[in-house]
Write a protein that holds these residues in place. Sequence first.
Motif, short mmCIF file in Angstrom:
data_model
loop_
_atom_site.label_atom_id
_atom_site.label_comp_id
_atom_site.label_asym_id
_atom_site.label_seq_id
_atom_site.Cartn_x
_atom_site.Cartn_y
_atom_site.Cartn_z
N THR A 203 -13.24 -0.90 15.35
CA THR A 203 -12.10 -1.65 14.82
C THR A 203 -12.62 -2.86 14.05
N TYR A 204 -11.88 -3.27 13.04
CA TYR A 204 -12.35 -4.37 12.18
C TYR A 204 -11.23 -4.81 11.25
N PRO A 205 -11.30 -6.06 10.77
CA PRO A 205 -10.39 -6.47 9.69
C PRO A 205 -10.84 -5.82 8.39
N GLN A 206 -9.93 -5.73 7.44
CA GLN A 206 -10.29 -5.08 6.18
C GLN A 206 -9.55 -5.73 5.01
N LEU A 207 -10.19 -5.70 3.86
CA LEU A 207 -9.58 -6.19 2.62
C LEU A 207 -8.79 -5.07 1.96
N THR A 208 -7.73 -5.44 1.27
CA THR A 208 -6.90 -4.46 0.58
C THR A 208 -7.63 -3.88 -0.63
N ARG A 209 -7.27 -2.65 -1.01
CA ARG A 209 -7.87 -1.98 -2.16
C ARG A 209 -6.80 -1.70 -3.21
N VAL A 210 -7.08 -2.03 -4.46
CA VAL A 210 -6.09 -1.84 -5.53
C VAL A 210 -6.05 -0.37 -5.94
N LEU A 211 -4.83 0.18 -5.97
CA LEU A 211 -4.64 1.59 -6.34
C LEU A 211 -4.33 1.77 -7.81
N GLY A 212 -3.65 0.79 -8.42
CA GLY A 212 -3.30 0.90 -9.83
C GLY A 212 -2.11 0.03 -10.16
N PHE A 213 -1.64 0.14 -11.39
CA PHE A 213 -0.55 -0.68 -11.92
C PHE A 213 0.72 0.16 -12.03
N ILE A 214 1.88 -0.48 -11.76
CA ILE A 214 3.17 0.19 -11.91
C ILE A 214 4.14 -0.73 -12.65
N LYS A 215 5.14 -0.14 -13.27
CA LYS A 215 6.21 -0.90 -13.92
C LYS A 215 7.23 -1.34 -12.86
N PRO A 216 7.97 -2.42 -13.11
CA PRO A 216 8.91 -2.92 -12.10
C PRO A 216 9.90 -1.86 -11.61
N GLU A 217 10.39 -1.01 -12.51
CA GLU A 217 11.40 -0.03 -12.10
C GLU A 217 10.85 1.03 -11.14
N ASP A 218 9.54 1.10 -10.99
CA ASP A 218 8.93 2.08 -10.08
C ASP A 218 8.55 1.47 -8.72
N THR A 219 8.90 0.21 -8.52
CA THR A 219 8.45 -0.50 -7.33
C THR A 219 8.91 0.16 -6.04
N LEU A 220 10.17 0.46 -5.92
CA LEU A 220 10.68 1.03 -4.67
C LEU A 220 10.11 2.42 -4.40
N ASP A 221 9.93 3.19 -5.47
CA ASP A 221 9.35 4.53 -5.30
C ASP A 221 7.93 4.45 -4.75
N PHE A 222 7.14 3.53 -5.29
CA PHE A 222 5.75 3.42 -4.82
C PHE A 222 5.67 2.73 -3.46
N ALA A 223 6.57 1.80 -3.16
CA ALA A 223 6.59 1.20 -1.82
C ALA A 223 6.82 2.28 -0.77
N GLN A 224 7.79 3.11 -1.02
CA GLN A 224 8.07 4.19 -0.09
C GLN A 224 6.93 5.20 -0.05
N ALA A 225 6.34 5.48 -1.20
CA ALA A 225 5.28 6.49 -1.26
C ALA A 225 4.05 6.07 -0.46
N VAL A 226 3.64 4.81 -0.57
CA VAL A 226 2.50 4.34 0.22
C VAL A 226 2.83 4.43 1.70
N MET A 227 4.05 4.05 2.07
CA MET A 227 4.43 4.11 3.48
C MET A 227 4.46 5.56 3.98
N LEU A 228 4.91 6.49 3.14
CA LEU A 228 4.93 7.90 3.53
C LEU A 228 3.52 8.46 3.67
N THR A 229 2.62 8.01 2.82
CA THR A 229 1.22 8.45 2.95
C THR A 229 0.65 8.00 4.28
N GLN A 230 0.96 6.79 4.69
CA GLN A 230 0.53 6.31 5.99
C GLN A 230 1.26 7.05 7.11
#
Length: 566
Positions: free
Chosen positions: A260-287
């Motif tokens: 177990t350990y702390p970790q730094l976040t990793r950048v996945l890429g850039f999105i447009k504002p209108e795609d924010t909710l879709d990608f928020a949900q998508a990252v959560m679904l991947t987890q």
Amino acid sequence: MTEKKLAANEYLKVNSNYLRGTLKESVANQVTGAVADDDTQITKFHGFYMQDDRDIRAERKAQKLEPKHTFMLRARVPGGVIGMDQWLAIDDIAKELTDYNSIRLTTRQTFQYHGILKRDLKPLIKGLYQSKLDAIAACGDVNRNVMATTNPIQTQLQQDVHDWSVKISEHLLPKTRAYFELWLDEEPVDHGDKEQEPVYGKTYLPRKFKIAVAVPPYNDVDISANDLSFIAIEDENGRLAGFNVAAGGGMGSTHGDTNTYPQLTRVLGFIKPEDTLDFAQAVMLTQRDNGNRYDRKRARTKYTVDDMGVDAFREATEKHAGKKFEPAREYEFTSQGDRFGWVEDVNGKHHLTIFLEAGRIVDDEGRTVKTGLREIAKVHQGEYRMTANQNIMIANVATEDKAEIEGLCRKFGLLGKVLSPIMLNSIACVALPTCALAMAESERYLPRLIEKFDVLAEKHGIADQEIVTRMTGCPNGCGRPFLAEIGFVGKGPGKYNMYLGADGKGTRLNQMYKENIGEDEILAEVDSLFGRYSKERESGEGFGDFVVRIGAVKAVYDGREFHAVD
């Protein structure tokens, strides 16, 4: 081959009838101040934890009494914005329905109550709801309070970011009506076999899930302490062009467990504002689909990203979103703390950020913090904005009202005391006496320890130097100690692991410097390091950068190297 057994919480969630459990019966049982063991896990999804006063635990045991069970409740306030009528209600509830008559600002940019008796849970939750506040999903294996950059509130960009924090929070709320049935008297409906959680499912997430939205160059929300972060990218007109999306940050670890350990976040890429909710949900679904449901110590998103690899995690997220990331845009963070004092925005409004010691809002020992904020709320025409560093901003003050607001702050001791840059850049978790996980003091101890650091800083001529200093009572990392230039993590009564080497911007982890040491050893080490820093530092060099350069600790940019030593 023997099938792996799921973690116990997975069975509890499946059998909870969408987070109802036997909570109704537990709360109605007046024989005990506690709730049933299984229900203690379900309460978290409703925003509260069962605790007891550890200062008097032994005394009560000797009297053959059960522990003094009370509850801590954390509110959901995306972006940390509170209206003045809401604040007055929050203050009233603290006085009427908690043992401590206090409010604590947390490192998740919200507030929490301690010392709630079981019989007062429902009245308290109802009181908050009447003020358009709730505790839905403030804790538990779901998305928790969404944070957003607070400081400074100067442009439309900051307002856009706050608005997105609210939209994300609302979009990712659980759909079960358990909260409304149990606490707000909504009539239960028989849903039969119809699915109530189209996103979360019956088992929700493997562990808690944290989201933050940041506006560079200010990293006041510490994006690397979050499972998912949105980094605002500004266009040429000062408006929101979109977000860099980052995943897999987190602070929690377990003493002695190098898995177990702390970790730094990793950048996945850039999105447009209108795609924010879709990608928020998508990252959560991947987890949701890939997170570890067998070992809760390895169940956070950071381990999922590490185990899958960033590219595979990105691809799975894109599949859930039904769209692709664009290449990440350039950005830079320069600080991770709050900016104190008055700031004027482009619209001529003024914002005053005030330091609150360990986030405590209470009247005691000559302090009148709670009364002061109440009296200001009676006349202020703007709002309060809670920061991710346990401080508070009196926001949107008209020019003609500045003198009155500042006068009230000085009258009640919210301004006027000279505080060191080390104190202003400090965070302490609650720890003892209420947190069941605490191994050592934090909230009650760190401010007094920093006062001794201030003496040493003055001695060595570095009293004007900002040094991010944080303390937690255990390694769960609620106070984000592993992103501090000087971090302390409780190991036992009066003993701490001491960490050094973060960069003061939240973009580098620290590393253990000394293990299991007490105050005398801590002060001796700080005295020596401050002395060397005063004499050997380079122009503009921060303390965290200095201790890395001289080899006191190594620079850590990947949590998998957090435990490594040369």
